[in-house]
Design an enzyme around this catalytic site. Structure first.
Site, PDB file in Angstrom:
ATOM      1  N   GLN A 147      -5.346  -1.357   9.691  1.00 41.80           N
ATOM      2  CA  GLN A 147      -5.009  -2.623   9.043  1.00 41.80           C
ATOM      3  C   GLN A 147      -5.585  -3.788   9.854  1.00 41.80           C
ATOM      4  OE1 GLN A 147      -3.300  -3.000   6.007  1.00 41.80           O
ATOM      5  NE2 GLN A 147      -3.901  -5.138   6.225  1.00 41.80           N
TER       6      GLN A 147
ATOM      7  N   ASP B 137     -11.480   2.779   4.004  1.00 47.99           N
ATOM      8  CA  ASP B 137     -11.780   1.349   3.854  1.00 47.99           C
ATOM      9  C   ASP B 137     -13.293   1.108   3.855  1.00 47.99           C
ATOM     10  OD1 ASP B 137      -9.940  -0.547   3.259  1.00 47.99           O
ATOM     11  OD2 ASP B 137      -9.409  -1.053   5.323  1.00 47.99           O
TER      12      ASP B 137
ATOM     13  N   LYS C 283       0.838  -1.213   0.000  1.00 47.89           N
ATOM     14  CA  LYS C 283       0.000   0.000   0.000  1.00 47.89           C
ATOM     15  C   LYS C 283       0.864   1.250   0.000  1.00 47.89           C
ATOM     16  CE  LYS C 283      -3.800  -2.398   2.269  1.00 47.89           C
ATOM     17  NZ  LYS C 283      -4.525  -2.726   3.487  1.00 47.89           N
TER      18      LYS C 283
END
Ligand code: NDP
Length: 289
Positions: A95, A118, A51
């Site tokens: 994460q 997200d 990422k």
């Protein structure tokens, strides 16, 4: 035939990189993404590396903020609040998975929904399910983009999704069964309590496997010409490799590849698309969608 997610994602990253010039000019700085890692899960470390690499490729300022696995929930809340209140941060990503001592749902809700790139806060799940998404979780977003760019028409297709997580299966169900332009599929959502999976998959025009269970789908379980999207990323031991492991999907690729009309490989299918669409979400956050 293979769907080359790597190639499609390369194109998307180029497009994002071009868009970013204007966004950065308007902002007076580069868009910025903060990634929070709690603990030291090795798979998470490698996803974050990819990422951050994509961030620097397109011109997003990516930063990693690490916390020990025994971090106190209230300290974490304060740290996330600092990011929420920092006008120079556009996107915040927690994460996953996080250590079991913390409540994942509770921690996700600490994130300001307007920075939740997200798309996992309840507010953003609600927007998505009401057909008016703010941020689409990157993996389902990437899969929808594969359909769009590969010219796969979804209206009236029979679809089976295996896996009902908040990050993949459920949002994908909402998107594919929704009223959007290239949506309107008839979707069946299967999971670990589904009995006789083949009964569903054999009738499907499109099968999507997102379980983390190796070989959950094989060639005998699909009809001729079905489209197969393999979301799974599983590590299996491989002593011939320096890392000691190789990555495989959820689908038994060998028995499926010739029967399917299109299939995404692992690696090089959905994975790179996920990263590209995360970058897209950060751009959208910087534009204040
Ligand atoms: P979760 O563990 O959160 O969810 C897995 C889902 O699969 C659950 O709904 C579970 O059912 C279902 N399931 C598990 N085993 C079976 C089985 N044997 N038969 C039927 N259903 C089953 O996983 P995620 O959604 O987070 O991830 C799924 C996979 O996708 C993983 O391999 C992960 O690494 C990968 N992944 C890949 C990404 C990419 O970019 N390519 C991004 C995100 C994830 P139940 O609800 O009943 O437990």
């Amino acid at each position: 035939m293979l769907i080359d997610g790597k190639e499609i994602s390369k194109k998307i990253l180029e497009e994002i990189s071009n868009d970013l010039h204007q966004i950065s000019k308007n902002l007076g700085r580069s868009p910025a993404l903060s990634i929070i890692l709690i603990g030291n899960n090795p798979a998470s470390e490698s996803y974050i590396k990819a990422k951050l690499k994509a961030c620097s490729k397109v011109g997003i300022k990516g930063e990693l903020i690490r916390f020990e696995s025994d971090i106190d929930k209230n300290i974490l809340k304060d740290e996330i609040n600092n990011l929420n209140n920092n006008d120079d941060i556009d996107g915040i990503l927690l994460q996953l998975p996080i250590p079991k001592n913390l409540n994942e749902r509770e921690i996700i809700e600490f994130i300001d929904p307007t920075k939740d790139v997200d798309g996992l806060t309840s507010e953003n799940i609600g927007f998505l399910n009401s057909g008016n998404p703010r941020f689409i979780p990157a993996t389902p977003f990437g899969i929808m983009e594969i359909f769009r760019r590969a010219g796969i028409n979804l209206p009236s297709k029979k679809v089976v999704i295996i896996g009902r997580s908040n990050i993949v299966g459920r949002p994908l169900f909402a998107l594919m069964s929704g009223r959007g332009k290239n949506s309107n599929s008839t979707v069946t959502l299967c999971h670990s309590k589904t009995k006789n999976l083949s009964e569903f998959t054999l009738k499907a025009d499109i099968v999507i496997a997102a379980t983390g269970s190796i070989n959950i789908l094989n060639g005998s379980m699909i009809k001729n010409g079905a489209i197969v999207i393999d979301v799974g990323i599983n590590r299996v031991e491989d002593e011939s490799r320096k890392s000691g492991y190789k990555l495989v999907g959820d689908v038994d690729f060998e028995s499926t590849k010739d029967k399917a009309s299109l299939i995404t490989p692992v690696p090089g299918g959905v994975g790179p698309m996920t990263i590209a669409m995360l970058m897209k979400n950060v751009c959208n956050a910087a534009r204040k969608v």
